[in-house]
Write an enzyme that holds these catalytic residues in place. Structure first.
Site, short mmCIF file in Angstrom:
data_model
loop_
_atom_site.label_atom_id
_atom_site.label_comp_id
_atom_site.label_asym_id
_atom_site.label_seq_id
_atom_site.Cartn_x
_atom_site.Cartn_y
_atom_site.Cartn_z
N HIS A 157 49.91 -74.37 -17.64
CA HIS A 157 50.95 -75.38 -17.18
C HIS A 157 52.06 -75.34 -17.29
CE1 HIS A 157 46.78 -77.16 -16.48
NE2 HIS A 157 47.27 -77.79 -15.41
N LYS A 161 54.33 -80.37 -19.34
CA LYS A 161 52.81 -81.09 -19.53
C LYS A 161 52.68 -81.75 -21.29
CE LYS A 161 47.57 -80.26 -18.25
NZ LYS A 161 47.63 -82.08 -17.78
P1 NAD Z 1 55.20 -87.04 -14.50
O1 NAD Z 1 55.64 -87.57 -15.88
O2 NAD Z 1 55.60 -86.24 -13.32
O3 NAD Z 1 54.80 -88.19 -14.11
C1 NAD Z 1 54.10 -89.84 -14.19
C2 NAD Z 1 54.89 -90.76 -14.19
O4 NAD Z 1 54.00 -91.59 -13.95
C3 NAD Z 1 56.34 -90.44 -14.25
O5 NAD Z 1 57.21 -90.61 -13.31
C4 NAD Z 1 56.59 -92.21 -15.13
O6 NAD Z 1 57.63 -92.94 -15.57
C5 NAD Z 1 55.77 -92.67 -14.39
N1 NAD Z 1 54.64 -93.36 -15.70
C6 NAD Z 1 54.49 -93.43 -16.92
N2 NAD Z 1 53.50 -95.12 -17.49
C7 NAD Z 1 53.99 -95.75 -15.70
C8 NAD Z 1 53.42 -97.44 -16.00
N3 NAD Z 1 53.05 -97.21 -17.15
N4 NAD Z 1 53.48 -97.75 -14.85
C9 NAD Z 1 54.00 -96.64 -13.66
N5 NAD Z 1 54.59 -95.57 -13.96
C10 NAD Z 1 54.54 -94.70 -15.73
O7 NAD Z 1 53.13 -86.57 -14.54
P2 NAD Z 1 53.15 -85.96 -13.35
O8 NAD Z 1 52.57 -84.48 -13.82
O9 NAD Z 1 53.25 -86.35 -12.12
O10 NAD Z 1 51.42 -85.46 -14.44
C11 NAD Z 1 50.35 -87.60 -14.48
C12 NAD Z 1 48.92 -87.74 -15.03
O11 NAD Z 1 48.26 -86.38 -13.91
C13 NAD Z 1 49.12 -86.46 -16.27
O12 NAD Z 1 48.27 -87.27 -17.00
C14 NAD Z 1 47.99 -85.14 -15.25
O13 NAD Z 1 47.76 -84.72 -16.90
C15 NAD Z 1 47.87 -85.34 -14.47
N6 NAD Z 1 47.04 -84.46 -13.20
C16 NAD Z 1 45.86 -84.71 -12.82
C17 NAD Z 1 45.69 -84.20 -11.58
C18 NAD Z 1 44.17 -84.25 -10.96
O14 NAD Z 1 43.96 -83.30 -9.99
N7 NAD Z 1 43.52 -85.26 -11.64
C19 NAD Z 1 46.41 -83.16 -11.60
C20 NAD Z 1 47.73 -82.65 -11.86
C21 NAD Z 1 48.35 -83.63 -13.33
#
Ligand code: NAD
Length: 271
Positions: A157, A161
């Site tokens: 990734h 991440k």
């Molecule tokens: P990222 O860091 O770009 O985004 C996370 C966002 O959430 C940030 O903008 C952060 O400020 C915000 N945040 C944190 N705590 C918060 C809260 N309490 N309330 C509101 N916003 C809050 O990360 P990302 O790449 O977007 O990934 C996010 C999550 O999704 C990770 O856990 C990742 O592993 C997961 N993910 C899942 C899939 C899937 O298909 N299930 C795919 C990609 C990523």
């Protein structure tokens, strides 16, 4: 048919922004609002503008409770700490909840199960069609190939991440353990370093690579005597996860309370 109003928790993040795009392009859905991390400089900014779209006259808030009130269904791509609280809000509002956040501990998983007693909850470490098909294929292969085939799961990734192995890699490991009828938690081998000794028979090993802007790559390797089977999925754009999450949200809006996976949404059944 009226559009389903979708709330987006973490609409400031990489996945949250992709979900804003996926909702905007879906004729059956509209954005109900979005939240960001408390203290984020993006609180107050427009949800559409933050995602690189035209403004949609909705300001990002740090108030998830009000989002659960006004949305028909809520999608969560944040961090485990926030998502635990969001699961509790889904339970108290009885609101359909789609959670893609990964890296939960046991208490986070408990909060998700508690929410599922009160509301429909779709939890998936990966919302892509391809990975959900891969889960079924891995289960089948693990059942067909005996312990002479060592199972190793390799994932890569992007450099930002924060959890490892990825939630998808762990889900693939669980699918393999189920196919082979072994206890996943007792049989996993995580990081290897130094004098590890020979590989233990019947275990499932993990390797995690991090770098660049890789959206997500997973390989499940069955390494046997004189032959090797490798099943691989490569995501080239995170919009596949975002579109899958929106599909799950539209599906969840019509379900009774319960804990569902993407296999249920896609009609593939449990992995
Ligand atoms: P990222 O860091 O770009 O985004 C996370 C966002 O959430 C940030 O903008 C952060 O400020 C915000 N945040 C944190 N705590 C918060 C809260 N309490 N309330 C509101 N916003 C809050 O990360 P990302 O790449 O977007 O990934 C996010 C999550 O999704 C990770 O856990 C990742 O592993 C997961 N993910 C899942 C899939 C899937 O298909 N299930 C795919 C990609 C990523």
């Amino acid at each position: 048919m009226p559009e389903i109003r979708i709330g987006i928790l973490g609409c400031t993040g990489r996945m949250g922004q992709a979900v804003v795009h996926a909702v905007s392009e879906n004729p059956d859905a509209m954005v109900a609002g979005g939240t960001g991390r408390p203290g984020s400089p993006l609180i107050g900014a427009d949800v559409g503008w933050t995602a690189g779209l035209e403004p949609i006259d909705l300001a990002i808030t740090d108030d998830p409770a009000s989002l659960f009130e006004k949305a028909d269904v809520v999608i969560d791509f944040t961090l485990p700490e926030g998502a635990r609280r969001h699961a509790a809000l889904a339970a108290s509002a009885g609101r359909p909840y789609v959670v893609g956040t990964t890296g939960f501990g046991a208490d986070g998983e408990k909060a998700i199960r508690e929410a599922a007693a009160k509301a429909p909850v779709v939890q998936a470490a990966n919302f892509s069609l391809g990975v959900n098909l891969l889960l079924s294929l891995v289960k089948q292969a693990a059942g067909a190939l005996d312990e002479n085939f060592d199972i190793e799961i390799l994932e890569m990734h992007h450099r930002h991440k924060v959890d490892a192995p990825s939630g998808t890699a762990l889900a693939l490991g669980r699918a393999a353990a189920e196919g082979r009828d072994i206890d996943f938690d007792a049989k996993t081998e995580r990081a290897r370093d130094g004098a590890t000794g020979p590989r233990a028979v019947g275990t499932i090993g993990f390797g995690a690579l991090r770098g660049g802007d890789v959206a997500g790559e997973h390989s499940v390797i069955f390494a046997g005597p004189q032959e090797r089977v490798e099943l691989t999925h490569k995501a080239t754009d995170r919009m596949i996860f975002a579109r899958g999450a929106v599909k799950a949200a539209l599906w969840a809006a019509k379900q009774p309370p319960g804990l569902y996976g993407m296999g249920d949404v896609l009609g593939l059944g449990k992995a």
